[in-house]
Scaffold this motif. Structure first.
Motif, PDB file in Angstrom:
ATOM      1  N   ASN A  79     131.349  -4.605  84.224  1.00 47.92           N
ATOM      2  CA  ASN A  79     132.128  -5.431  85.153  1.00 47.92           C
ATOM      3  C   ASN A  79     131.234  -6.367  85.970  1.00 47.92           C
ATOM      4  N   GLY A  80     130.239  -6.923  85.317  1.00 48.92           N
ATOM      5  CA  GLY A  80     129.372  -7.893  85.956  1.00 48.92           C
ATOM      6  C   GLY A  80     128.307  -7.318  86.871  1.00 48.92           C
ATOM      7  N   ARG A  81     128.217  -5.999  86.952  1.00 44.91           N
ATOM      8  CA  ARG A  81     127.209  -5.350  87.800  1.00 44.91           C
ATOM      9  C   ARG A  81     126.279  -4.500  86.942  1.00 44.91           C
ATOM     10  N   PRO A  82     125.013  -4.420  87.332  1.00 47.45           N
ATOM     11  CA  PRO A  82     124.114  -3.535  86.587  1.00 47.45           C
ATOM     12  C   PRO A  82     124.524  -2.075  86.783  1.00 47.45           C
ATOM     13  N   LYS A  83     124.447  -1.310  85.713  1.00 48.16           N
ATOM     14  CA  LYS A  83     124.804   0.107  85.765  1.00 48.16           C
ATOM     15  C   LYS A  83     123.650   0.901  85.190  1.00 48.16           C
ATOM     16  N   GLU A  84     123.360   2.033  85.835  1.00 47.37           N
ATOM     17  CA  GLU A  84     122.279   2.914  85.404  1.00 47.37           C
ATOM     18  C   GLU A  84     122.863   4.319  85.287  1.00 47.37           C
ATOM     19  N   VAL A  85     122.775   4.889  84.080  1.00 45.66           N
ATOM     20  CA  VAL A  85     123.339   6.219  83.838  1.00 45.66           C
ATOM     21  C   VAL A  85     122.208   7.175  83.427  1.00 45.66           C
ATOM     22  N   SER A  86     121.984   8.192  84.270  1.00 46.68           N
ATOM     23  CA  SER A  86     120.998   9.232  83.962  1.00 46.68           C
ATOM     24  C   SER A  86     121.663  10.285  83.077  1.00 46.68           C
ATOM     25  N   TYR A  87     120.949  10.773  82.076  1.00 44.17           N
ATOM     26  CA  TYR A  87     121.512  11.760  81.139  1.00 44.17           C
ATOM     27  C   TYR A  87     120.607  12.969  80.982  1.00 44.17           C
ATOM     28  N   TRP A  88     121.243  14.098  80.689  1.00 45.30           N
ATOM     29  CA  TRP A  88     120.543  15.323  80.324  1.00 45.30           C
ATOM     30  C   TRP A  88     121.186  15.912  79.086  1.00 45.30           C
ATOM     31  N   ALA A  89     120.391  16.641  78.317  1.00 47.50           N
ATOM     32  CA  ALA A  89     120.955  17.520  77.292  1.00 47.50           C
ATOM     33  C   ALA A  89     121.543  18.700  78.056  1.00 47.50           C
ATOM     34  N   ALA A  90     122.687  19.218  77.639  1.00 49.56           N
ATOM     35  CA  ALA A  90     123.285  20.353  78.333  1.00 49.56           C
ATOM     36  C   ALA A  90     124.050  21.209  77.342  1.00 49.56           C
ATOM     37  N   GLU A  91     123.777  22.504  77.373  1.00 51.48           N
ATOM     38  CA  GLU A  91     124.478  23.439  76.493  1.00 51.48           C
ATOM     39  C   GLU A  91     125.746  23.934  77.175  1.00 51.48           C
ATOM     40  N   ALA A  92     126.866  23.829  76.464  1.00 49.50           N
ATOM     41  CA  ALA A  92     128.130  24.341  76.982  1.00 49.50           C
ATOM     42  C   ALA A  92     128.037  25.856  77.097  1.00 49.50           C
ATOM     43  N   THR A  93     128.442  26.388  78.253  1.00 43.77           N
ATOM     44  CA  THR A  93     128.329  27.825  78.487  1.00 43.77           C
ATOM     45  C   THR A  93     129.688  28.495  78.662  1.00 43.77           C
ATOM     46  N   GLY A  94     130.753  27.739  78.569  1.00 42.37           N
ATOM     47  CA  GLY A  94     132.078  28.340  78.681  1.00 42.37           C
ATOM     48  C   GLY A  94     133.033  27.400  79.377  1.00 42.37           C
ATOM     49  N   GLY A  95     134.307  27.603  79.100  1.00 37.71           N
ATOM     50  CA  GLY A  95     135.327  26.766  79.708  1.00 37.71           C
ATOM     51  C   GLY A  95     136.354  26.367  78.678  1.00 37.71           C
ATOM     52  N   ALA A  96     137.313  25.577  79.114  1.00 35.62           N
ATOM     53  CA  ALA A  96     138.366  25.112  78.217  1.00 35.62           C
ATOM     54  C   ALA A  96     138.830  23.734  78.665  1.00 35.62           C
ATOM     55  N   PHE A  97     139.047  22.877  77.702  1.00 34.34           N
ATOM     56  CA  PHE A  97     139.483  21.506  77.979  1.00 34.34           C
ATOM     57  C   PHE A  97     140.977  21.465  78.280  1.00 34.34           C
ATOM     58  N   VAL A  98     141.329  20.730  79.325  1.00 37.23           N
ATOM     59  CA  VAL A  98     142.724  20.458  79.656  1.00 37.23           C
ATOM     60  C   VAL A  98     142.852  18.942  79.791  1.00 37.23           C
ATOM     61  N   PRO A  99     143.682  18.300  78.959  1.00 41.29           N
ATOM     62  CA  PRO A  99     143.827  16.843  79.043  1.00 41.29           C
ATOM     63  C   PRO A  99     144.256  16.416  80.447  1.00 41.29           C
ATOM     64  N   ASN A 100     143.761  15.246  80.874  1.00 48.34           N
ATOM     65  CA  ASN A 100     144.118  14.707  82.180  1.00 48.34           C
ATOM     66  C   ASN A 100     144.194  13.184  82.095  1.00 48.34           C
ATOM     67  N   ASP A 101     144.418  12.537  83.225  1.00 45.51           N
ATOM     68  CA  ASP A 101     144.575  11.078  83.216  1.00 45.51           C
ATOM     69  C   ASP A 101     143.305  10.357  82.789  1.00 45.51           C
ATOM     70  N   GLU A 102     142.163  10.938  83.135  1.00 42.41           N
ATOM     71  CA  GLU A 102     140.902  10.269  82.826  1.00 42.41           C
ATOM     72  C   GLU A 102     140.444  10.510  81.388  1.00 42.41           C
ATOM     73  N   VAL A 103     140.639  11.739  80.907  1.00 40.25           N
ATOM     74  CA  VAL A 103     140.223  12.114  79.550  1.00 40.25           C
ATOM     75  C   VAL A 103     141.395  12.805  78.865  1.00 40.25           C
ATOM     76  N   ASP A 104     141.871  12.186  77.782  1.00 39.23           N
ATOM     77  CA  ASP A 104     143.047  12.769  77.117  1.00 39.23           C
ATOM     78  C   ASP A 104     142.712  13.556  75.853  1.00 39.23           C
ATOM     79  N   ARG A 105     141.480  13.375  75.340  1.00 42.20           N
ATOM     80  CA  ARG A 105     141.079  14.109  74.141  1.00 42.20           C
ATOM     81  C   ARG A 105     139.600  14.462  74.222  1.00 42.20           C
ATOM     82  N   LEU A 106     139.248  15.558  73.567  1.00 42.42           N
ATOM     83  CA  LEU A 106     137.870  16.016  73.479  1.00 42.42           C
ATOM     84  C   LEU A 106     137.635  16.412  72.029  1.00 42.42           C
ATOM     85  N   ALA A 107     136.443  16.116  71.527  1.00 41.63           N
ATOM     86  CA  ALA A 107     136.123  16.484  70.146  1.00 41.63           C
ATOM     87  C   ALA A 107     134.724  17.097  70.089  1.00 41.63           C
TER      88      ALA A 107
END
Length: 137
Positions: A79-107
Motif C-alpha cells: 500500500n505504498g509503504r515499506p513493510k518489513e516482516v521478521s520470520y522464524w521457523a516454528a514447529e506446531a505443538t498443538g491446537g486446532a484451526f477454526v475459520p474466521n474473518d481473517e483466515v478462512d482456510r488452512l492447508a
C-alpha cells in the motif's frame, strides 16, 4: 523512511508429516486478499517481533508453536509503504484451526506443494531457507 515502515512478523509453521516421512508446511488463506501465505501480521505497540510472530500464528492457525531458527526478513512495499516482516521457523505443538474473518482456510502441505501454492513469490525465500538449513538450524 524507517519511521513509516510497517513492522510485522510471522512463522513458517511446520510439523512432521503424519506418515513420518518429511515435513508439512502450514499455509493460510486470507479471503480479503484471496492469497495463500505464511501466518503473519502487524506488530502491536511494545511487542517484540518474536512475540508478534507467535501471537499471529495462534490467531491465524489456532496452533501453538515452538520457535526455532530466525529466517530471512522480507522487505517489500505494501500500500505504498515499506513493510518489513521478521520470520522464524516454528514447529506446531498443538491446537486446532477454526475459520474466521481473517483466515478462512488452512492447508498442511508437502514443501514442494507449499512452495507452488504461495501467492507471493517472495514468501518462498523463507520456506527455502527452512528447507536448506533444517527446521532447527
Amino acid at each position: 523512511m524507517s519511521g513509516s515502515t510497517v513492522r510485522a512478523a510471522g512463522c513458517v509453521l511446520w510439523r512432521r508429516a503424519p506418515d513420518g516421512d518429511g515435513l508439512e508446511i502450514c499455509l493460510v488463506h486470507r479471503p480479503r486478499y484471496d492469497d495463500w501465505s505464511h501466518p503473519k501480521g502487524k506488530l502491536k505497540r511494545g511487542e517484540t517481533p518474536l512475540e508478534g510472530a507467535l501471537r499471529e500464528v495462534l490467531e491465524e492457525t489456532g496452533h501453538h508453536c515452538a520457535p526455532g531458527a530466525a529466517l530471512p526478513t522480507a522487505r517489500y512495499a505494501a500500500n505504498g509503504r515499506p513493510k518489513e516482516v521478521s520470520y522464524w521457523a516454528a514447529e506446531a505443538t498443538g491446537g486446532a484451526f477454526v475459520p474466521n474473518d481473517e483466515v478462512d482456510r488452512l492447508a498442511w502441505l508437502p514443501p514442494d506443494t507449499a512452495r507452488t501454492r504461495l501467492s507471493r513469490p517472495g514468501d518462498r525465500v523463507q520456506l527455502d531457507a527452512l528447507l536448506e538449513h533444517g527446521p532447527h538450524a
